[in-house]
Each structure stands twice: as structure tokens, then as C-alpha cells.
Design an enzyme around this catalytic site. Structure first.
Site, short mmCIF file in Angstrom:
data_model
loop_
_atom_site.label_atom_id
_atom_site.label_comp_id
_atom_site.label_asym_id
_atom_site.label_seq_id
_atom_site.Cartn_x
_atom_site.Cartn_y
_atom_site.Cartn_z
N TYR A 34 0.83 -1.20 0.00
CA TYR A 34 0.00 0.00 0.00
C TYR A 34 0.87 1.25 0.00
CZ TYR A 34 -3.24 3.55 1.62
OH TYR A 34 -3.96 4.70 1.73
N GLU A 35 1.91 1.26 0.85
CA GLU A 35 2.79 2.44 0.93
C GLU A 35 3.56 2.60 -0.38
OE1 GLU A 35 5.12 2.62 4.73
OE2 GLU A 35 3.79 0.95 5.21
N TYR A 36 3.98 1.47 -0.94
CA TYR A 36 4.71 1.50 -2.21
C TYR A 36 3.80 2.10 -3.31
CZ TYR A 36 7.22 -0.15 -6.32
OH TYR A 36 7.88 -0.22 -7.52
N ASP A 37 2.56 1.62 -3.35
CA ASP A 37 1.63 2.14 -4.36
C ASP A 37 1.41 3.63 -4.20
OD1 ASP A 37 -0.44 -0.86 -4.39
OD2 ASP A 37 1.37 -0.33 -5.48
N SER A 82 1.83 -6.08 -15.19
CA SER A 82 1.26 -6.10 -13.84
C SER A 82 -0.21 -5.67 -13.92
CB SER A 82 2.07 -5.24 -12.89
OG SER A 82 2.17 -3.96 -13.40
N ILE A 83 -0.82 -5.47 -12.78
CA ILE A 83 -2.22 -5.08 -12.75
C ILE A 83 -2.32 -3.74 -12.05
CG2 ILE A 83 -4.54 -5.77 -12.03
CD1 ILE A 83 -3.66 -8.58 -11.73
N GLU A 133 -11.62 -13.01 -9.06
CA GLU A 133 -10.77 -14.07 -8.47
C GLU A 133 -10.04 -13.52 -7.26
OE1 GLU A 133 -8.01 -15.17 -11.56
OE2 GLU A 133 -9.62 -15.39 -12.99
N LYS A 135 -6.89 -12.48 -5.29
CA LYS A 135 -5.55 -12.04 -5.68
C LYS A 135 -4.59 -12.72 -4.70
CE LYS A 135 -2.92 -8.06 -7.18
NZ LYS A 135 -1.67 -8.34 -6.54
N ASP A 137 -1.42 -13.74 -2.81
CA ASP A 137 -0.20 -12.99 -2.51
C ASP A 137 0.99 -13.93 -2.54
OD1 ASP A 137 1.38 -10.90 -1.93
OD2 ASP A 137 0.78 -10.69 0.16
N ARG A 156 8.57 -13.92 -13.07
CA ARG A 156 8.20 -12.77 -13.87
C ARG A 156 9.39 -11.84 -14.11
NH1 ARG A 156 5.26 -8.29 -11.21
NH2 ARG A 156 4.88 -6.70 -12.77
N GLU A 196 0.22 -18.32 -9.86
CA GLU A 196 0.87 -17.79 -8.67
C GLU A 196 1.35 -18.96 -7.80
OE1 GLU A 196 0.79 -14.51 -8.78
OE2 GLU A 196 1.25 -13.83 -6.75
N TYR A 248 -4.02 -19.03 -13.17
CA TYR A 248 -5.13 -18.10 -13.36
C TYR A 248 -5.32 -17.59 -14.80
CZ TYR A 248 -1.26 -14.92 -12.25
OH TYR A 248 -0.06 -14.29 -12.21
N LYS A 336 -7.48 -3.90 -3.91
CA LYS A 336 -6.59 -4.37 -2.84
C LYS A 336 -7.22 -4.15 -1.48
CE LYS A 336 -2.25 -4.36 -3.36
NZ LYS A 336 -1.02 -5.07 -3.66
N CYS A 430 26.18 -2.72 26.54
CA CYS A 430 25.26 -3.86 26.51
C CYS A 430 24.39 -3.83 27.77
CB CYS A 430 26.07 -5.15 26.43
SG CYS A 430 25.05 -6.62 26.70
N CYS A 433 25.58 -6.86 30.19
CA CYS A 433 26.91 -7.02 30.80
C CYS A 433 27.70 -5.72 30.86
CB CYS A 433 27.70 -8.06 30.01
SG CYS A 433 28.23 -7.43 28.40
N CYS A 446 27.05 -6.50 20.97
CA CYS A 446 27.88 -6.52 22.17
C CYS A 446 29.11 -7.37 21.87
CB CYS A 446 27.10 -7.13 23.34
SG CYS A 446 28.15 -7.59 24.70
N CYS A 451 29.99 -11.87 27.96
CA CYS A 451 28.63 -11.36 28.25
C CYS A 451 27.72 -12.53 28.66
CB CYS A 451 28.07 -10.68 27.00
SG CYS A 451 26.32 -10.26 27.12
S1 IVH Z 1 -4.04 -12.06 -13.67
C1 IVH Z 1 -1.72 -9.06 -16.60
N1 IVH Z 1 -5.04 -13.21 -11.57
O1 IVH Z 1 -0.93 -10.19 -9.10
C2 IVH Z 1 -2.21 -9.56 -15.35
N2 IVH Z 1 -2.94 -12.13 -11.33
O2 IVH Z 1 -0.15 -7.28 -9.28
C3 IVH Z 1 -2.38 -11.03 -15.36
N3 IVH Z 1 -1.99 -12.30 -9.09
O3 IVH Z 1 2.04 -10.50 -10.74
C4 IVH Z 1 -2.45 -11.50 -14.01
N4 IVH Z 1 -3.60 -13.50 -8.21
O4 IVH Z 1 0.99 -12.70 -10.26
C5 IVH Z 1 -4.01 -12.49 -12.05
N5 IVH Z 1 -6.07 -14.30 -9.82
C6 IVH Z 1 -5.04 -13.61 -10.29
C7 IVH Z 1 -3.93 -13.26 -9.50
C8 IVH Z 1 -2.90 -12.50 -10.05
C9 IVH Z 1 -2.43 -12.93 -7.99
C10 IVH Z 1 -0.72 -11.56 -9.18
C11 IVH Z 1 0.02 -11.75 -10.46
C12 IVH Z 1 0.65 -10.45 -10.77
C13 IVH Z 1 0.20 -9.57 -9.67
C14 IVH Z 1 -0.16 -8.23 -10.24
#
Ligand code: IVH
Length: 688
Positions: A34-37, A82-83, A133, A135, A137, A156, A196, A248, A336, A430, A433, A446, A451
Site C-alpha cells: 500500500y505504501e509503495y503504491d 502487472s495489474i 478471483e 488475488k 499474494d 516474472r 501464482e 489463473y 486491494k 550492553c 553485561c 555486544c 557477556c
Molecule cells: S491475472 C496481466 N489473476 O498479481 C495480469 N494475477 O499485481 C495477469 N496475481 O504478478 C495477471 N492472483 O501474479 C491475475 N487471480 C489472479 C492473481 C494474479 C495474484 C498476481 C500476479 C501479478 C500480480 C499483479
């Protein structure tokens, strides 16, 4: 141009690149997605309003992540994009509107001589069907099947090129090595499946518990553990990690005709790859949003980590119309979830001294429920971290446990400060000690060899289950023995007498006698258990086994140079240096002398005999380019199974493993009548 904007853009880019390295290269992320995004969004916004500042190397212009150098790098036939991430329903609705607008405009431009009546009817264009679907992790991978046979798997990487991790993926039980379908299903000649790789939560906990017992660094969360396991150079170690797969999508699918995404998922299932069962076809965005919300509240029921939901347009025809940007397809978006968090107060900060002397600050918290458990402590990792986050005693903080076992302090709620909070002074001595502390990278250590806090931790570790396994010698007893100065180090255990033990708390004549028997028994443990028990920084059970096999006796290991150690497969330069530092320390040498005098076994008993592999005791030469392994990897596998590796073919060579372009070694082996194996035959031999 405002100088501040330029500076801000540069600052954000540097920060994003730094976190890319932590996430993709070292697998040790320091911030949440989240912070990265948020960082990425800020940079995108600044670049959108000042397009003249965009440079080709800005993190916004590419999919990040670099392949790791040890693996063969491979190019993806179709980039692994990516997504785009969203965090609110409103953003999801905007995504839906964008798609419908695009569809409407495409249809309009397709209709020659359109009438206003037609335009009107197009306003009502059908709703878009979505497939929702989980997601997962984990780690994204690409799997190639040629005529239904698994031939190559890659990570990837940066989306364009990834690492060839075929050998490791072959150990994942969910990945069929050949499609498991009936003959009447048409198998395309060449097809790529994407999915994944993940580690289920329960297995992650077990893995980390084992690592903790073995003194190895813990994985921050199941995703790191999965990524780390995929990048191991020895597939046999990967095989011990119960990695799983959810497929997927197809990547490349040649001339196969699919109409929609649901059909793709059904086909993937027919081929025998696992597809997550919780996907759902929704007839519009409203339904999709309800399904996302349903799982937000139910996700703790799952045995794997999901960081959100993926919303995909069902029709593949529409995928074609919508296309992609350079970073992500326009037909998919993720919703997310916020990681689970709680707010609490830091009561005090304590400093723990580890067995290698590292001082770790730990926050003691007002107990608070978090992701199903009550949390009263959080590791603050190191003192730089306290300063970076400006953490003070008495602060209200947000703690989070998204997948991690050890909760972390995410953020200080500075607006809640009353002025009574106390800064935490970095210790100059320390706390146990009073010995001098020295900073090593981000750690304070230390350096007092005497110690007592370190000594206690080292002795506890020495006696623990995965080391010398001395039953009855636990932390409470060790605490008393050290405090009463009966023992100072782990070698002193071997001079303990029944009379030393009997006066201690909760010790009778009988249990004292039993303990002495257990201590006596531990003298004949195998060398690798002793090497592990010594508590050398960076050496856990596995490294200890590798070293014991390689050297056979403690004396030989003690005399090894950094260069010799680095030669060994799986021993890197940091580990080699910590071994040499450890054995050259005069205090260590005294302790080892005492172990010797006490009669503790210092020789490998099961050096080769433990292995039942046909490789044990055999002599190998590896030449040419192997399919799916580097030469060093293949050599490492052989050595781990008890085989010997040499660089030249002679009459003593049992096997030549010959890859492509083998050269003169093959000729020599043929002359001598040595058994020659190609990659597949080698894999059969090692039983992969
Ligand atoms: S579809 C072009 N489906 O999420 C996108 N990705 O942030 C095709 N991920 O690196 C990916 N679950 O590895 C898809 N049900 C899912 C997923 C999924 C996890 C991952 C994916 C990708 C990352 C994108």
C-alpha cells in the site's frame, strides 16, 4: 520549473528504486504494498502534471524487478505485465465506466452512417461481465507446456525477462509434468500457463518455527518464503518447501480458440492444473463489488494469503479491443485489501541480547487483538528503525500483522502525542553485561566474549532440539547455572556433576542424575549437530550438514580458509567469513579445546552412509550446458547426495554429465568407456 518539484520527483524515484531492490532482488521488503503504491501514485501525478520531467528510466515507465544473476535469464514471449491497483469502490466503478466508454466509441466508429437512434441504443450498451478471483499474494510464474509436457518455468522478473526456475518448479507437486487430460481433449503444441506460486499459512508457520530453532533469519511473510524458496539454487531444498500453485490464465495460446476467460479457467483445470475454486462470474460491476466485499470480511478463513481481488473482463474479444498500456492490460484491475491493523500504545522498549551479541529493541505494547491473536510485543528490528519512524515510549502506534508472525510497528500516530513521550536512547553499553557495543551495518552488537546474556542464549541454543538435543537442559536451568557461575559456556556443561545440580531449584537427585546421563549421551552426537550447536552466525542446520559432509572433522573445518569455504556449493562469502571469524577467535578456540578434552565427538559419523542415493561415493564430471541447471547447481546436487565432483575425466570417473557443446571431456569419457548421461538421465539418477 519549480526546483522543489524536480527534487521531489528525484526523491520519489530514488525511494521507489530502493524498495524495488528490497522487494525483487533481496526478497526483504521494508514497506507494505500500500505504501509503495502511494509512492508510485505520487510520482505518476507529478509526472502527469510535468510531462517534461518523464525520463525513460523512471520507475513509472517500466514493470519493475530484475532477474537474479544465478539463474539463466529467459525472455517472455508475451510480456508479463502487472495489474493496476485500486483501493476503493469508486475507483472500480470508474474502471467499469472507462471500459464501457471505450466499447461504445469502438462500436460507434465501426458503424458507418450511424443514426441517432442507434447511438441512443448504444447508450444502453449491455453491462460488462466480469470474472472475480482472489488475488493470491505469492510469486507470479510462467509455465510452458510443449505437446502437454512441462518444459520450462520462469519467474516474472522485470516482466520482459525472468529467471529460468524450471528445476525448482519441477518439485512443486501441483504442477503436472504432463497434462492430466483425456485423449479426446485437443492439446495445443505449445501453450503457456500463468499462475501464482504460494506457501500456505500453516506451512509458512512451520517453516519459520524451524528456522527460528535453527537460528536462521525468519521470512517476513508467506510471499517472501515462497519467493525465497523458488530462488534456491538447490532444487532439493526447494522440494522440502511445500509450495503450491494456483493457475489463473493462459499467456501464449497459439491458435487455440477461446471465447472468454471462464473457458480458459475451465480448460486449465482440464489440463490438470489447480485453479482457485472461488472465482465467480458476475454480470456487472455491482455484483463484482459485492463479491469483493464478501471476501474482504471472510479472507481470514482461507489458508493462504490474499491481498485483494482481481476483476477481469470475461470476454476475450473485449480484451483485444481494450489492449494494454506498457505496464498493465486495460481489461483487468485489482481491488486491494488494507492489511489488518490495530492501534495500541508502546508501554516500554526493552533490548534483547541474542546469541551472537546482536541487540534487538522490542516494544512492549498495551495488549491488543490483531488478526486473531492478542499481541503484546512487536519487534522494532534495529535502532535505525526506531529513529527512522521516530518511535518513542508512550507513543500511540499502528501495528500490523499481514502474514507475518511477529507484528510490526507500521506508524506512529504523532497527532496523539501529549508531550510526555520519551525518546529512546540508543544503548552505549550492553544492557546485560555493560560491555562495549559496536555498530555493524544496521545492527548494534555486544563484543564482550564474557557477556552472560549471550552466553545463556548460546547455551540454550547448544542444548536445543535441533542442535545437541540435551533433554532436561532448558532455559530456566541454564539461567541458574550461569547466574551462579557454575558454568560460563557450553563446554562447561560437560564438567557438571550431580552435586552441582542437586541444590538448584526444581532439581532432585533423580532428575540431576538423568540430566547427567543425557549430557553424557550428547557427547556422541554427529558432527553436523555439533557444528550447528556452536551457534556461528549464519550457520543453521542445513549449512552445518553441508560443512560436515565437506570436511568430515571439526579440525579440518576450523583450518579452512575463506577461499576454500566459498568454493563449496551453498556457502556464500558472508557465511565463509563468519566461519573464519568464529574459529579464529581465541575464546572459541578455548571452548573447543574443552569440548575435545571432555570427549565430545568431533568427526562426521554419517558422512556418506546416510545417503541411499546411487550417487553416494561415485565420482562425477559435469561438462557442457545443461538444460535447466548451471554447472555449479548440478555439482551442488551431486555433492549433497554424497557424490564427488572433479574437473577432469579419468579412469576413476564413474559418470560424465554432458550437456550441450560438451567438448573434449566427452571424447575422453568415450575413450575410457565412462558412463555418459544427458540432463534427463541425470535427473532420473537424482530422482527428480
Ligand atoms: S491475472 C496481466 N489473476 O498479481 C495480469 N494475477 O499485481 C495477469 N496475481 O504478478 C495477471 N492472483 O501474479 C491475475 N487471480 C489472479 C492473481 C494474479 C495474484 C498476481 C500476479 C501479478 C500480480 C499483479
Amino acid at each position: 520549473m519549480n526546483k522543489n518539484v524536480i527534487e521531489k520527483v528525484e526523491y520519489l524515484r530514488a525511494k521507489i528504486r530502493y524498495h524495488d531492490g528490497k522487494y525483487y532482488v533481496s526478497n526483504m521488503p521494508e514497506i507494505e504494498d500500500y505504501e509503495y503504491d502511494q509512492l508510485m501514485k505520487q510520482l505518476e501525478m507529478l509526472e502527469n502534471s510535468h510531462p517534461q520531467l518523464i525520463t525513460p528510466d523512471s520507475p513509472t515507465q517500466r514493470v519493475s524487478g530484475e532477474p537474479v544473476p544465478e539463474f539463466k535469464s529467459v525472455e517472455h514471449k508475451i510480456p508479463m505485465l502487472s495489474i493496476e491497483n485500486t483501493y476503493s469502490e469508486e475507483e472500480l466503478r470508474e474502471f467499469d465506466r472507462r471500459i464501457r466508454r471505450k466499447l461504445k466509441n469502438t462500436r460507434l466508429s465501426d458503424i458507418a452512417g450511424r443514426t441517432s437512434a442507434q447511438e441512443g441504443s448504444l447508450e444502453l450498451i449491455e453491462e460488462i461481465e466480469y470474472v472475480i478471483e482472489h488475488k493470491i499474494d505469492g510469486v507470479a510464474i510462467s509455465l510452458w507446456y510443449e505437446n502437454g509436457i512441462f518444459t520450462r518455468g520462469a519467474t516474472r522478473g522485470n516482466g520482459i525477462r525472468g529467471d529460468d526456475v524450471t528445476a525448482n518448479l519441477r518439485t512443486v507437486k501441483d504442477i503436472p509434468l504432463r497434462f492430466l487430460c483425456d485423449d479426446h481433449i485437443r492439446i495445443p503444441p505449445s501453450i503457456e500457463i500463468r499462475g501464482e506460486i504460494y506457501l500456505p499459512d500453516g506451512d509458512f508457520q512451520i517453516l519459520n518455527q524451524r528456522r527460528e530453532e535453527e537460528g536462521e533469519p525468519l521470512f517476513a511473510n508467506p510471499r517472501n518464503a515462497a519467493a525465497g524458496s523458488l530462488k534456491l539454487l538447490n532444487p532439493q531444498t526447494t522440494a522440502k518447501r511445500p509450495l503450491r500453485l494456483f493457475a489463473y490464465a493462459f499467456g501464449y495460446y497459439g491458435d487455440s480458440k477461446f471465447t472468454d476467460h471462464i473457458e480458459c479457467l475451465e480448460t486449465i483445470k482440464k489440463f490438470g492444473l489447480p485453479v482457485n475454486p472461488h472465482y465467480k462470474l458476475c454480470k456487472n460491476m455491482d455484483e463484482a463489488i459485492s463479491y469483493c466485499n464478501l471476501w474482504e470480511s471472510r479472507r481470514s478463513e482461507l489458508e493462504y494469503q490474499v491481498d485483494g481481488m482481481v476483476i477481469k473482463v470475461n470476454s476475450l474479444g473485449l480484451h483485444g479491443i481494450l489492449g494494454s498500456t506498457s505496464k498493465a492490460p486495460r481489461w483487468v484491475i485489482s481491488y486491494k485489501y488494507q492489511p489488518e491493523e490495530s492501534t495500541t500504545k508502546i508501554e516500554t522498549i526493552k533490548v534483547q541480547v541474542g546469541k551472537t551479541g546482536i541487540l534487538t529493541p522490542v516494544a512492549e505494547l498495551d495488549p491488543v487483538p490483531l488478526s486473531g491473536t492478542t499481541v503484546s510485543r512487536a519487534s522494532l528490528y534495529n535502532f535505525d528503525e526506531i529513529e527512522r519512524k521516530d518511535i518513542r515510549v508512550g507513543d500511540c502506534v499502528i501495528v500490523r500483522k499481514a502474514g507475518e508472525i511477529i507484528p510490526q510497528v507500521v506508524k506512529v500516530l504523532k497527532e496523539k502525542r501529549t508531550g510526555n513521550e520519551q525518546r529512546f536512547d540508543v544503548p552505549e553499553k550492553c544492557p546485560a553485561c555493560e560491555g562495549d557495543v559496536i555498530k555493524e551495518e544496521v545492527y548494534l552488537k555486544c563484543h564482550n566474549p564474557l557477556c552472560t546474556a549471550q552466553a545463556k542464549r548460546r547455551i540454550v541454543y547448544f542444548a536445543s532440539r535441533n542442535a545437541m538435543n540435551i533433554e532436561g537442559l532448558g532455559p530456566a536451568l541454564i539461567e541458574q547455572l550461569v547466574d551462579k557461575k557454575i558454568i560460563n559456556d557450553y563446554a562447561d556443561i560437560y564438567s557438571l556433576k550431580v552435586d552441582d545440580l542437586v541444590p538448584l531449584e526444581r532439581m532432585g537427585e533423580k532428575s540431576a542424575q538423568n540430566l547427567i546421563t543425557e549430557i553424557e549421551k550428547s557427547k556422541s552426537r554427529d558432527l553436523h549437530l555439533l557444528v550447528c550447536a556452536l551457534g556461528i552466525q549464519n550457520i543453521g542446520s542445513h549449512a552445518a550438514e553441508v560443512l560436515s559432509k565437506e570436511f568430515g572433522t571439526l579440525d579440518k573445518l576450523m583450518n579452512a580458509s575463506v577461499e576454500e569455504l566459498e568454493e563449496i556449493f551453498e556457502i556464500g562469502s558472508i557465511t565463509a567469513k563468519s566461519l573464519v571469524d568464529f574459529f579464529s577467535n581465541s575464546h572459541t578456540q578455548d571452548v573447543i579445546r574443552k569440548l575435545k578434552t571432555a570427549g565430545v565427538n568431533l568427526t562426521a559419523i554419517s558422512r556418506h552412509t546416510k545417503s541411499v542415493s546411487p550417487i553416494a561415493e561415485k565420482s562425477f564430471v559435469v561438462t557442457g550446458t545443461l538444460n535447466g541447471y548451471t554447472r555449479k547447481e548440478a555439482e551442488g546436487i551431486i555433492k549433497n547426495l554424497g557424490g564427488r565432483v572433479s574437473s577432469a575425466v579419468s579412469s576413476k570417473t564413474d559418470f560424465l554429465i554432458a550437456g550441450e557443446s560438451p567438448g573434449s571431456k566427452l571424447t575422453k569419457a568415450k575413450e575410457l568407456g565412462t558412463t555418459i548421461l544427458n540432463t534427463e538421465e541425470f535427473e532420473k539418477l537424482i530422482n527428480l
